[in-house]
Scaffold this active site. Structure first.
Site, short mmCIF file in Angstrom:
data_model
loop_
_atom_site.label_atom_id
_atom_site.label_comp_id
_atom_site.label_asym_id
_atom_site.label_seq_id
_atom_site.Cartn_x
_atom_site.Cartn_y
_atom_site.Cartn_z
N CYS A 1 0.83 -1.20 0.00
CA CYS A 1 0.00 0.00 0.00
C CYS A 1 0.86 1.26 0.00
O CYS A 1 1.41 1.64 1.04
CB CYS A 1 -0.91 -0.02 1.23
SG CYS A 1 -1.89 1.46 1.39
N CYS B 1 -0.50 4.09 2.23
CA CYS B 1 -0.27 3.92 3.67
C CYS B 1 1.20 4.19 4.02
O CYS B 1 1.49 4.80 5.04
CB CYS B 1 -0.58 2.49 4.12
SG CYS B 1 -2.03 1.78 3.40
N ASP B 2 2.11 3.71 3.19
CA ASP B 2 3.52 3.66 3.60
C ASP B 2 4.47 4.53 2.78
O ASP B 2 5.63 4.71 3.16
CB ASP B 2 4.03 2.21 3.51
CG ASP B 2 3.20 1.27 4.37
OD1 ASP B 2 2.72 1.72 5.42
OD2 ASP B 2 3.04 0.10 3.99
#
Ligand code: NAP
Length: 309
Positions: free
Chosen positions: A131, A134-135
């Protein structure tokens, strides 16, 4: 006894929640471990009707949940551990507690597919991720080369997003044409920070000994040539696996694990319906999932009305 239990809070589950709540059925909606579903990990959603400027995936799901709650849906952060169908009643174990329901809508979605190469499991969250939203902004990826694996819309989206942070994004694809929609593919290939690596697969992620990602080993599937590419991140975007394990042997599944519905959203168990990414391996869009959620809700409503005679 619940009228309607909905498993999942992605587009399918929350649309089903809006419809059944508006029908005054007070649905119990169980989030599972990922409230809002996979769309919450997307950045901008540009193709959901009604949002000409696009909408953040997390915001879209938050709005859907609010809309469902406004009409009386009860959203509970909880995981279903088991399901049984007995004498026209669905019996669930939810975080250790028994729950009974007259109808069930399964909208359990799908999870990320893994690469299944050495180093992937050991280095997850240490540079290996599924992701970018997200990261991607983590310090370990900033001004460093990273790798995205895949050739679909997700891979293109991840690669484009990562150009904000990384010095270079290598897009590793096992063929020489992208599967992604034309608009996404054109945009990706026109980005000077993205370099496609065609006909290639990742065979290993290094370096487990250092406990962080330092690079990938690649194999060109046409020439057989092997090479190494230094990078600090590996973003796998190679598709999804449906979250249907709980229903194995209880509802009909295709060989690939997706639900095999009766008609559009029905199952062999009366009163049990399926919707969204756990059923649909073809279209897999937010709007098609919502459409299935709507259909499942209407079917549940009709089923309950028929029970009451
Ligand atoms: P996808 O379309 O199934 O693409 C998966 C990609 O990964 C394909 O290019 C596939 O290669 C590759 N792949 C699969 N298994 C692999 C393996 N073991 N090793 C290496 N490569 C592998 O999945 P997706 O990109 O997640 O998209 C899923 C659905 O969501 C699609 O319908 C897509 O349109 C939609 N989506 C839409 C948007 C948007 O519109 N903004 C964004 C994201 C996703 P092959 O091409 O060779 O099969």
């Amino acid at each position: 006894m619940e009228n309607v239990v909905i498993i999942g809070t992605g587009c399918a589950g929350l649309t089903a929640a809006i419809y059944t709540a508006r029908a005054n059925l007070k649905p119990l909606v169980l989030t599972g471990t990922m409230p809002g579903g996979l769309l919450t990990t997307t950045s901008i959603v540009e193709n959901f009707p009604g949002f000409p400027e696009g909408v953040d995936g997390y915001e879209l799901m938050t709005r859907m949940q609010k809309q469902a709650e406004k009409f009386g849906a009860r959203v509970r952060f909880a995981t279903v551990e088991s399901v049984d169908f007995k004498d026209g009643v669905t019996e669930l174990s939810v975080d250790g507690e028994p729950v009974k329901a007259r109808t069930l809508i399964v909208a359990s979605g799908a999870g990320h597919k893994h690469l299944h190469v050495p180093g992937e499991i050991e280095l997850e969250k240490k540079g290996v991720t599924y992701c970018a939203t997200c990261d991607g902004a983590l310090p370990m990826f900033r001004n460093q080369p990273v790798v995205v694996v895949g050739g679909g819309d997700s891979a293109c989206e991840e690669a484009s997003y990562l150009t904000r942070f990384a010095s270079k994004v290598y897009l590793i694809h096992r063929r020489d044409t992208l599967r992604a929609s034309k608009i996404m593919a054109d945009r990706t290939l026109a980005n000077p920070k993205i370099q496609p690596v065609w006909d290639s697969v990742v065979t290993e992620i290094t370096d487990v000994a250092q406990d962080k990602v330092t690079g990938v080993k690649l194999k060109n599937l046409k020439t057989g040539e092997e090479s190494s590419l230094p990078c600090t991140g590996v973003f796998a975007a190679i598709g999804h696996v449906p979250n249907t394990a709980l229903f194995q042997g209880k509802l009909d599944l295709h060989e690939n694990g997706y639900f095999k519905p009766t008609g559009f959203v029905g199952t062999k168990v009366p009163g049990v319906f399926v919707a969204g990414d756990c059923v649909d391996s073809v279209y897999r869009q937010a709007i098609t999932a919502s459409g299935m959620g709507c259909a499942a809700a209407i079917e549940a409503e009709r089923f309950l009305a028929a029970l009451e005679g």
